[in-house]
Design an enzyme around this catalytic site. Sequence first.
Site, mmCIF file in Angstrom:
data_model
loop_
_atom_site.group_PDB
_atom_site.id
_atom_site.type_symbol
_atom_site.label_atom_id
_atom_site.label_comp_id
_atom_site.label_asym_id
_atom_site.label_seq_id
_atom_site.Cartn_x
_atom_site.Cartn_y
_atom_site.Cartn_z
ATOM 1 N N ILE A 131 50.602 47.278 40.448
ATOM 2 C CA ILE A 131 50.673 45.918 40.992
ATOM 3 C C ILE A 131 49.625 45.791 42.095
ATOM 4 O O ILE A 131 49.631 46.566 43.059
ATOM 5 C CB ILE A 131 52.081 45.618 41.540
ATOM 6 N N LEU A 132 48.732 44.843 41.945
ATOM 7 C CA LEU A 132 47.654 44.667 42.918
ATOM 8 C C LEU A 132 48.182 43.970 44.170
ATOM 9 O O LEU A 132 48.979 43.032 44.092
ATOM 10 C CB LEU A 132 46.524 43.842 42.302
ATOM 11 N N HIS A 176 50.868 39.552 29.637
ATOM 12 C CA HIS A 176 52.200 40.130 29.806
ATOM 13 C C HIS A 176 52.977 39.968 28.498
ATOM 14 O O HIS A 176 52.958 38.885 27.886
ATOM 15 C CB HIS A 176 52.938 39.439 30.947
ATOM 16 N N GLU A 215 49.616 39.071 21.704
ATOM 17 C CA GLU A 215 48.670 39.543 22.725
ATOM 18 C C GLU A 215 47.232 39.581 22.219
ATOM 19 O O GLU A 215 46.316 39.088 22.880
ATOM 20 C CB GLU A 215 49.083 40.935 23.217
#
Length: 417
Positions: A84-85, A101, A172
Site C-alpha cells: 500500500i503506497l 483490483h 482484468e
Amino acid sequence: MLKIAVLVSGNGTNLQALLDAEKNNILRSGKIVQVISDNPKAYALERAKVAGIKFNVAKSEEEILKLLSITNPGIIVLAGFLKILSKDFINRCNAQIINVHPSLIPSFCGKGFYGLKVHEAVLKSGVKFTGATVHIVNEIPDGGKILSQKPVKVYDDDTPETLQLRVMQRAEWIILPRTLEKLCKSKKIFKRDFKYPGRGIIIGTTPEGRKMFAYFIMGRSASSRARIFERSGNDLIIKLTGDKNKNKNIDSSLILYSPVKVFEKNIIVTNGDQTDTIYNAMSAGKDFKNALMEREHEPDAPHFTPRISAVITPENSCYTMNILKKAGKFFYQYDFENGKGHLIHTYNHDVEPDQKLPSFRGRPKIINIPENIGEFANNLWNELDENNKVALYVRYYSSDMKNFEDRLFNKEDEKTS
C-alpha cells in the site's frame, strides 16, 4: 507517446496483458518504459526482460521514486503490486497512479483484500457476480475514483483459484489495457500525431484553481536545436549552446529572447522579443493589446512565422492570448476555469522539410490541466516529437500567486546525461 511505468509484485499476468495490448495496437497512446518490483523473485521481471523493457527491484518508496525520476513517466500502473503506497509517496510522485483490483469496488476491497483473499471473500458471501475495477490511486486503499468496471459471473462450483482465473481473463486483462489507452489518450495535448507544432503557449488553471502556464520550443535547423532554457529570477531566458560563430549570420531575435518576463503582477509569455515590447509598454502604462499593435509576424520568409503571446494578471478573472500572423492580429480572452486551459502554437500541420510552414489556424485549443505539475510536464515533454523538441518550461502558481513550482526540460541536457 506518453510514458508508462508498471509496479508489480508477483507473476505479472496483468503486465503481460498490457504488453500484449501494445503489440496488438490496443494500447497505442502510451508506451511501457519501466517495470519496478518490490520482489526480486517476481516472474513479472522476466516478462519485462523478454519484452526488452527496463526493470528494477526496489524495496522502499524512496528507491521507487528515485527509479521513477530516471524515466519520468506520466502514468504509473499498479499491476498486482501488493504494498500500500503512502500518502507521502502519492503526493511526491510526478505521475497519476492507477490500480486494477479484482472485485467490483466498493465490495471486497480495501486493506487486507488482495490476491486469493478477495475471491475467498466473494465465495463466502454467496454473491452471484464479482468482477474487476480500474481506479485512480489515492491515500485510501482502493478508495480512488473508479475509471472502469466489468462484472463476472460466480458459479456454484467455483473455487478461489477458478474464480481468480475467470476474473483475470474476462475482466482484468480486458479493462486494464482499454482503460489505460483511454486515459493516455485523454492526457494528450495534441489529439493527432504532430511532429512540428513549432513554439507553443499554454495558459490555464488546475482543478483546485491554481493558475499555470507552459511554453515549449521546437527546431528543425541546427541553430534552432542548439538552444536551452535557463531560469533568471522569475523570468526565463534562452541561451545558445555550442559554437556561436556558426550562427553569427542568423537574426538572433528570432531564436534568442526572454520567453517569460514578470512585470509587477503581470506574467508575460511569448515566442519572441515581443516579450520586451509588452514589458516596456506596461512599464509606460499601456496594456497588452496596445503593446502588440506595434508588432507583426516574424520576417522569416517564406514562412512568416506567427508571433504568439499571452498575459496573466492575477487579480483578473481571465487571461488573454494573441497571435500575430500574415492574415492579421487576433486576440482571445478566456475566463479561468478550473481544470481547463488553452493552447496556441505557431504552425498548423506538418509539411515536407522544403515546404512553407502553414500558420496556426482557428482559435486556441481547449485542453485539460491536471493538478500534478510533474504529470503534466512529463506527459507534454514526452509527447513532443523526439527529433524536433528543444525545450519546455512549466510553472504552477500557488493559490495566492505568491509562490510557484516549476519544471524545466532541455533536450541538450538529455544528450549529456
